[in-house]
Design a protein around this motif. Sequence first.
Motif, PDB file in Angstrom:
ATOM      1  N   ALA A 246       0.857  -1.188   0.000  1.00 24.18           N
ATOM      2  CA  ALA A 246       0.000   0.000   0.000  1.00 24.18           C
ATOM      3  C   ALA A 246       0.894   1.238   0.000  1.00 24.18           C
ATOM      4  O   ALA A 246       1.946   1.264   0.648  1.00 24.18           O
ATOM      5  N   TYR A 247       0.451   2.259  -0.712  1.00 26.46           N
ATOM      6  CA  TYR A 247       1.275   3.448  -0.911  1.00 26.46           C
ATOM      7  C   TYR A 247       0.435   4.710  -0.683  1.00 26.46           C
ATOM      8  O   TYR A 247      -0.624   4.881  -1.306  1.00 26.46           O
ATOM      9  N   ALA A 248       0.922   5.550   0.221  1.00 23.87           N
ATOM     10  CA  ALA A 248       0.325   6.884   0.409  1.00 23.87           C
ATOM     11  C   ALA A 248       1.107   7.840  -0.479  1.00 23.87           C
ATOM     12  O   ALA A 248       2.294   8.092  -0.234  1.00 23.87           O
ATOM     13  N   ALA A 260      -4.299   5.830   1.017  1.00 27.52           N
ATOM     14  CA  ALA A 260      -3.245   5.031   0.387  1.00 27.52           C
ATOM     15  C   ALA A 260      -3.882   4.083  -0.622  1.00 27.52           C
ATOM     16  O   ALA A 260      -5.078   3.766  -0.538  1.00 27.52           O
ATOM     17  N   HIS A 275      -7.200   2.602   0.966  1.00 29.28           N
ATOM     18  CA  HIS A 275      -7.151   2.603   2.434  1.00 29.28           C
ATOM     19  C   HIS A 275      -7.241   4.049   2.913  1.00 29.28           C
ATOM     20  O   HIS A 275      -6.510   4.919   2.427  1.00 29.28           O
ATOM     21  N   LEU A 320      -1.563   7.583   7.678  1.00 29.04           N
ATOM     22  CA  LEU A 320      -1.126   6.332   7.062  1.00 29.04           C
ATOM     23  C   LEU A 320       0.353   6.407   6.711  1.00 29.04           C
ATOM     24  O   LEU A 320       0.793   7.331   6.029  1.00 29.04           O
ATOM     25  N   GLY A 321       1.106   5.419   7.181  1.00 29.38           N
ATOM     26  CA  GLY A 321       2.533   5.383   6.898  1.00 29.38           C
ATOM     27  C   GLY A 321       3.381   6.141   7.889  1.00 29.38           C
ATOM     28  O   GLY A 321       4.607   6.205   7.723  1.00 29.38           O
ATOM     29  N   VAL A 353       1.985   0.801   5.162  1.00 25.54           N
ATOM     30  CA  VAL A 353       1.955   1.817   4.106  1.00 25.54           C
ATOM     31  C   VAL A 353       3.337   2.422   3.906  1.00 25.54           C
ATOM     32  O   VAL A 353       4.005   2.808   4.872  1.00 25.54           O
ATOM     33  N   ARG A 355       5.249   5.618   2.052  1.00 21.73           N
ATOM     34  CA  ARG A 355       4.906   6.960   1.576  1.00 21.73           C
ATOM     35  C   ARG A 355       5.761   7.323   0.368  1.00 21.73           C
ATOM     36  O   ARG A 355       6.984   7.114   0.362  1.00 21.73           O
TER      37      ARG A 355
END
Length: 632
Positions: A246-248, A260, A275, A320-321, A353, A355
Amino acid sequence: MSDPIIPTNSLVLYRTRPARVAAAAGDKLTLELEGGETARVRPKDVSLLHAGPLRSLADVWIGPAAEDVEAAWELLSGSPTTMGEIAELAYGEFTPATAWAAWQLVTEGLYFRVAGDTVRAASAEEVAQTREQRAAEAAERQAWEGFLARARQGTVGPEDGRYLREVEDLAFGRVERSRVLRALGREESPINAHATLLEWGAWDAHVNPYPMRERLNLAPPDLPLSAEWTALLADPARVDLTHLPAYAVDDIRTDTPDDALGWEPGPGLGKVWVHVADPAAAIRPDDPIDLEARSRGTTHYLPEGAVPMLPPASIPLLGLGLNEFSPALSFGISLDDESHITGVEIVPSIVRVDRLTYEEASDRIGEPPFDALQRVAGAFEARRSAAGAASIDLPETQVTVRGGQVEIYPVLTTPGRTVVENCMILAGEAVAVYAQAHGIPLPYATQEAPDAPRPGESAPNVGPAATMADMAALRRRMKRGQYRSVPSEHSGLGLPAYSQATSPLRRYLDLVVHQQLRGHLAGRAPLAPADIIERIGEVEGPLGASRRAETQSEKHWTLVFLAGQPERQWEGVLVEKRGASGTFIIPELALETPIHLPSDLALNTRARLSLRSVDLPRLDARFRIDQIMDNE
């Protein structure tokens, strides 16, 4: 003081001025007034000062010298008295002339007071208080006149602080009037107050009045977090999604990552995971933090810095992250080959997550999962475009102020940004689909179709070949978006229904969406449609104020930036014409400016522009055309 019998040739008080009774006949008196005029009045309309005889009203102006007014007062201090007694003690005799002089002593109000028909000598304490008050009033008049003299010369100083604060109150919109500006013969308006403060040097260009003028609360929320906040990750109902990357993806300056992206293989275009930070796990409807967020409506993003909607202490727990594991509310959206939604899964989750900046995400477009997410974004954008979505890609900038220095960054349309924007919009459609399928009332973001072109105006090109002028024309025709409690078309996005759900840390109505979804997942009764309507109504004012303050603040600081580079040339593009006037957009500043056209230029003509003037209080900058360049 009044006498039922008022004889001829007596001195009376009529409308606070002396008069002589020239004749008395029946129920009327004939009075000789100052200036030789006469009047017929009833006896009850006058008060007897002296029974006379008074042959001429001019006799009362002989002006007898007071032998000892203060001695007379001391003898009578604190006691009831009469006009005759005052005249005898102060002037040595009681005559029409001294009666009028005594009356003036009474109305002067230092030594003697009158209340109705009673006259009394003031006490020593009252005289001392009156003297002190009059001395203060005299000093205030002197200070006021001195300030006005300096203000007219433009030389106000530190001693004038209280008068300047009054003008500041108007400039900040705290009051609607200004005695200072009125005395100087200037218009009483916030704009003019701002201009006056700049003129006097009391303010400089770095004072931004717009957040206060819009009455924004610029202090972060100061509310304690309950025990639920520290237990967010311990909720056994959370689904472990840490195995899915998962990536923000945000701007490099973003410090509140609240969404994310991830992807999971499956039929069609697979399953997109969006997310989102999960504040609704700890914020219930109508609790103190919810009410505080509702009063603000949104996080205020000002060039000087952001003012959060939620308590700052919540961000490290929810962003997140920001930690190895993050609590989230995750939306799993299954799609067919054309990006139509075939299924929506909503689960409280734990996610891992990473970033990334938009630029970093763009560099990874060819790698999993960004290659799949790009396919999703492309198909979804094509579907929305076919449904009439507006494609407006006019210049945007981000304006920041650090240490008094203005920095302006272009907001670039990169592959990474395009992927993120489309996936967030997809999440909003998915939430609307899910809510309608499960009967969950939500606030929906809606927008009616654009207005038709004006008579004689051709419809702009809205396809891939759209020019800057085309996009500006389409934007002028767009209608303002609205929040509603029932699903409705969002024409600008090309969707039949849409509910914003990806920024609950920053937008209150997104938080409401999460509260409704979380309540549904937990089996709690959701808020009713009437509650949703009430919340929409409550945040409309704060949201409008925040938008205005952000827009005006960005323009304020853009003009400050401009004024600091008076010799610089800027490239502009002509996007609208009206007669001999045109509107140019300066892409580097995302600034629109009206300019007189030297000839009949074609739309999209590029020109080199130079600054003529900046009027900061009116948020106005004027340019001239230095050189016509080729068309776009």
